[in-house]
Design a protein around this motif. Sequence first.
Motif, PDB file in Angstrom:
ATOM      1  N   HIS A  46       0.852  -1.198   0.000  1.00 10.25           N
ATOM      2  CA  HIS A  46       0.000   0.000   0.000  1.00 10.25           C
ATOM      3  C   HIS A  46       0.880   1.238   0.000  1.00 10.25           C
ATOM      4  O   HIS A  46       1.849   1.318   0.753  1.00 10.25           O
ATOM      5  CB  HIS A  46      -0.904   0.033   1.235  1.00 10.25           C
ATOM      6  CG  HIS A  46      -1.813  -1.137   1.352  1.00 10.25           C
ATOM      7  ND1 HIS A  46      -1.983  -1.819   2.536  1.00 10.25           N
ATOM      8  CD2 HIS A  46      -2.599  -1.761   0.441  1.00 10.25           C
ATOM      9  CE1 HIS A  46      -2.843  -2.800   2.349  1.00 10.25           C
ATOM     10  NE2 HIS A  46      -3.234  -2.787   1.086  1.00 10.25           N
ATOM     11  N   THR A  48       1.025   5.321   0.643  1.00 12.00           N
ATOM     12  CA  THR A  48       0.365   6.439   1.299  1.00 12.00           C
ATOM     13  C   THR A  48       1.209   7.674   1.052  1.00 12.00           C
ATOM     14  O   THR A  48       2.415   7.656   1.306  1.00 12.00           O
ATOM     15  CB  THR A  48       0.257   6.194   2.820  1.00 12.00           C
ATOM     16  OG1 THR A  48      -0.437   4.976   3.026  1.00 12.00           O
ATOM     17  CG2 THR A  48      -0.466   7.328   3.515  1.00 12.00           C
ATOM     18  N   LYS A  68      -4.419   1.823   5.614  1.00  6.07           N
ATOM     19  CA  LYS A  68      -5.246   0.746   5.067  1.00  6.07           C
ATOM     20  C   LYS A  68      -5.157  -0.535   5.877  1.00  6.07           C
ATOM     21  O   LYS A  68      -6.153  -1.211   6.079  1.00  6.07           O
ATOM     22  CB  LYS A  68      -4.841   0.473   3.624  1.00  6.07           C
ATOM     23  CG  LYS A  68      -5.149   1.635   2.706  1.00  6.07           C
ATOM     24  CD  LYS A  68      -4.737   1.379   1.300  1.00  6.07           C
ATOM     25  CE  LYS A  68      -5.027   2.625   0.471  1.00  6.07           C
ATOM     26  NZ  LYS A  68      -4.376   2.601  -0.809  1.00  6.07           N
TER      27      LYS A  68
END
Length: 131
Positions: A46, A48, A68
């Motif tokens: 993920h 960010t 997340k």
Amino acid sequence: MVHGTPGYRGTRVGITQGSGPRHQSDHGAGEQLPRIRVPFWCAKGHETQLVFLKLPDEQIPRTWDCPKCGLPASRDPGHPASTRPEDEIFKSHLDYVKERRSSQDAEVVLAGALERLRARGVLPDQLLGDA
């Protein structure tokens, strides 16, 4: 002394230096504070992107919690941050209480609290089904 301005004003990223509150029409006045966008990647991949004031590199955090999945994320996509040891994982208030007291201790504390409530007339016995 009475002031004509409402309350205290602070600054945050995105507010222009020297500008008034957002609801005033002249919020375009002033100098834009420099910002940078910093990406972070967790072990699950993920990404960010966070916005910080333009600071020296050593003042920007090396790790950030992934919004997340909650895993630690690093600024290097090839080297994800190491996972936290079990003792650093978030604990609720109840978890801390359970570390300090056994089930028997909890029963004694609960019985004492219920007795004090009954003595004050706050907790009638009918509500508990003790009748």
